[in-house]
Design a protein around this motif. Structure first.
Motif, short mmCIF file in Angstrom:
data_model
loop_
_atom_site.label_atom_id
_atom_site.label_comp_id
_atom_site.label_asym_id
_atom_site.label_seq_id
_atom_site.Cartn_x
_atom_site.Cartn_y
_atom_site.Cartn_z
N GLN A 170 -11.53 -3.43 12.68
CA GLN A 170 -10.25 -2.95 12.20
C GLN A 170 -9.67 -4.44 11.59
O GLN A 170 -9.33 -5.27 12.59
CB GLN A 170 -9.28 -2.27 13.12
N TYR A 171 -9.41 -4.25 10.27
CA TYR A 171 -8.66 -5.38 9.76
C TYR A 171 -7.02 -5.24 9.28
O TYR A 171 -6.64 -4.24 8.97
CB TYR A 171 -9.29 -5.41 8.37
N VAL A 172 -6.66 -6.12 10.38
CA VAL A 172 -4.91 -6.04 10.10
C VAL A 172 -4.39 -7.03 9.17
O VAL A 172 -4.74 -8.33 9.31
CB VAL A 172 -4.45 -6.29 11.47
N ASN A 229 -7.68 1.77 4.51
CA ASN A 229 -7.95 1.47 5.70
C ASN A 229 -7.37 0.36 6.27
O ASN A 229 -7.89 -0.09 7.29
CB ASN A 229 -9.38 1.80 6.13
N THR A 230 -6.63 -0.46 5.50
CA THR A 230 -6.08 -1.69 5.63
C THR A 230 -5.07 -1.55 6.78
O THR A 230 -3.89 -0.74 6.60
CB THR A 230 -5.71 -2.51 4.70
N LEU A 231 -4.76 -2.13 8.11
CA LEU A 231 -3.77 -1.88 8.95
C LEU A 231 -2.74 -2.78 8.84
O LEU A 231 -2.97 -3.88 8.54
CB LEU A 231 -4.50 -1.98 10.49
N PHE A 232 -1.44 -2.12 9.00
CA PHE A 232 -0.39 -3.06 9.09
C PHE A 232 0.40 -2.59 10.38
O PHE A 232 0.46 -1.72 10.74
CB PHE A 232 0.42 -2.61 7.82
N GLU A 233 1.49 -3.42 10.52
CA GLU A 233 2.36 -3.36 11.48
C GLU A 233 3.26 -2.05 10.94
O GLU A 233 3.80 -2.50 9.75
CB GLU A 233 2.94 -4.62 11.83
N ILE A 234 3.73 -1.29 11.73
CA ILE A 234 4.26 -0.17 11.08
C ILE A 234 5.74 -0.31 11.75
O ILE A 234 6.69 0.47 11.61
CB ILE A 234 3.93 1.20 11.37
N SER A 239 -0.94 0.68 11.87
CA SER A 239 -1.62 1.83 11.07
C SER A 239 -1.98 1.76 9.65
O SER A 239 -1.49 0.58 9.32
CB SER A 239 -0.83 3.20 11.53
N THR A 240 -2.48 2.69 9.34
CA THR A 240 -2.83 2.67 7.81
C THR A 240 -2.28 3.78 7.02
O THR A 240 -1.86 4.56 7.39
CB THR A 240 -4.56 2.85 7.49
N VAL A 241 -2.52 3.64 5.47
CA VAL A 241 -2.04 4.61 4.70
C VAL A 241 -2.58 6.01 4.85
O VAL A 241 -2.39 7.24 5.05
CB VAL A 241 -2.48 4.56 3.03
N ALA A 271 0.77 -1.05 -0.11
CA ALA A 271 0.13 -0.01 -0.05
C ALA A 271 1.08 1.30 -0.08
O ALA A 271 1.96 1.50 0.83
CB ALA A 271 -0.80 0.11 1.11
N ILE A 272 0.56 2.20 -0.96
CA ILE A 272 1.26 3.18 -1.00
C ILE A 272 0.50 4.41 -0.99
O ILE A 272 -0.71 4.61 -1.64
CB ILE A 272 2.12 3.30 -2.45
#
Length: 478
Positions: free
Chosen positions: A348-350, A195-200, A377-379, A167-168
């Protein structure tokens, strides 16, 4: 009005290895010197500024006279809240300096030996009227060309075979764009979205540094406070901890190692979730017996341990856990709805995490190290976070964000350091950046307030995204 002659700092902004191909330019050097001056000005380090002076400068203006000018005419204006290079021509830069009350401009000129030849404060002359530009052709061809470039860079990452979702998010020329690739779980055919959550990972450190700056703004702590002021007496008694300050935790100059040597011996140590089970008791046990091998403030040494300690101290000051601090102090005021240590599985979807070979791996649990890398967090949220750095500071939080970007340490030959932020010059622009990674994610965030430009790159694979972000960033800065 001051017109003086000063000398170039012996240690200029140097580029990180990622930017080593960029050649120095006079404009870049001018900006690098200005950033040093801005830092010393905001710290009211008059002697440090004067020490930059050439012999000619010191002959024409004594230290006592220089101190008088600074203390009576300039320091009463307060700190420089933000600054912007408005014009550069023939070795001279004109900077707009925003103070709380009124803006000034600084004319900063360098001679052929890169020594400061002009150091002139003036009333701000105002922004020039924008030049008229011819109408652009229809079809948005420039945007399409940029989109195609982003696609080409992103697809080279996504087609490696073991990578998954990418995701960018980009802010450029007043426009916010999103680009999404891959799938959030193997075989689900589901693209990530804003709105997709990623480990940051370690991008979390910039949030931790913001908390430190916020408490500094409220005068609840000082950056120069020794960490032992906030630790239990049994830990604070260790003399090797007593010279370490809060700022040194935040800029990786504490001398502390990257990780404590007792983390693998903790009872619940898990090779796939390495911080799980490492408690505050484990941390304090380590600190009680810590022996310094590197004196504080003598060397940049990246330390997850340092940020773990910083988070523990800030939680003590605030009286609440790290996740609640981030939510109440940063996320709620900025409207970040999906930045959290503990996502709600119902809303919330991770994205699932995958290791460097493409195999699924669990999300990390940080326990005592929560402040160094626990956030998801998300983009969308991270672009809002970046935009907050573009604003002229007004609130305590906005002042805190600005403070995190103040220069604190020069790290030759790689980069300069603020509070958590790494700082490099790319092209002619000063860039603030941080990356992150876990066993199942990779992240990168960079921003330049002067150009109001930012890029966020998030992946749910332990394949670094730095090259993706840097390629796009350099294209944007052409």
């Amino acid at each position: 009005m001051i017109r003086t002659t000063c000398v170039l700092l012996s240690s200029l902004f140097l580029l990180s290895s990622a930017f080593a191909q960029e050649a120095d330019t006079p404009r870049r050097i001018n900006q690098a010197i200005f950033n040093k001056i801005e830092y010393h000005f905001n710290q009211q380090e008059t002697d440090s500024i004067y020490a930059l002076g050439s012999p000619k400068f010191k002959q024409s203006l004594s230290l006592q006279a220089f101190q008088t000018v600074m203390s009576q005419q300039l320091y009463p204006l307060g700190q420089i809240q933000s600054a912007e290079l408005k014009n550069y021509e023939k070795g001279t830069g004109i900077y707009k300096l925003n103070f709380i009350s009124t803006p000034l401009q600084l004319v900063l000129g360098l001679d052929s030996l890169n020594k400061i030849d002009v150091f002139l404060f003036q009333p701000y002359a105002g922004d020039p009227a924008p030049e008229k530009t011819p109408p652009t052709e229809s079809g948005n061809t420039s945007a399409s060309k940029f989109d195609r470039y982003v696609d080409s860079v992103a697809l080279s990452y996504s087609r490696k075979g073991h990578t998954h979702a990418l995701a960018i998010g980009i802010i450029n020329a007043g426009k916010t764009s999103g680009f999404y690739y891959g799938e959030t779980e193997t075989g689900n055919k589901q693209l990530p979205d804003e709105n997709t959550l990623f480990e940051i990972g370690s991008v979390s450190k910039t949030f931790t540094a913001t908390l430190l700056a916020y408490f500094t703004q409220l005068q609840q702590v000082s950056l120069d406070d020794p960490i032992t002021k906030y630790l239990p007496d049994s830990v604070a008694a260790n003399p090797d901890l007593q010279r370490i300050t809060l700022m040194q935790l935040a800029n990786h100059t504490s001398g502390l190692p990257r990780m404590p040597d007792n983390i693998e011996a903790s009872a619940a140590s898990n090779s796939l979730d390495p911080y799980h089970g490492y408690t505050k008791e484990h941390l304090y046990t380590y600190l009680k017996s810590y022996k310094a091998e590197i004196p504080p403030d003598s060397l940049y040494q990246y330390s997850n341990l340092g940020f773990g300690i910083l988070g523990d101290i800030l939680s003590t000051v605030y009286g609440k856990p790290y996740d609640e601090m981030v939510k109440e102090i940063i996320c709620q005021p900025l409207g970040l709805k999906n930045t959290t240590e503990h996502p709600n599985p119902d809303s919330q979807y991770v994205a699932k995490g995958y290791n460097e070979k493409g195999a699924e791996t669990p999300l990390w649990t940080f326990d005592a190290f929560t402040a160094h890398g626990s956030l998801k967090s998300t983009v969308s949220d991270l672009l809002l976070y970046a935009k907050a750095h573009f604003k002229m500071p007004e609130t305590d939080l906005e002042h805190a964000l600005a403070l995190t970007r103040q220069f604190t340490y020069f790290n030759p030959p790689d980069t300069d350091i603020g509070l958590a932020w790494h700082m490099n010059v790319v092209g002619d622009e000063l860039i603030y950046w941080h990356n992150g990674g876990t066993f199942g994610s990779s992240s990168y965030l960079a921003l330049t307030p002067d150009r109001k430009m930012a890029i966020v790159v998030l992946s749910n694979t332990a394949e670094p995204v730095d090259s993706v972000a840097l390629a796009i960033l350099k294209y944007m800065l052409k």
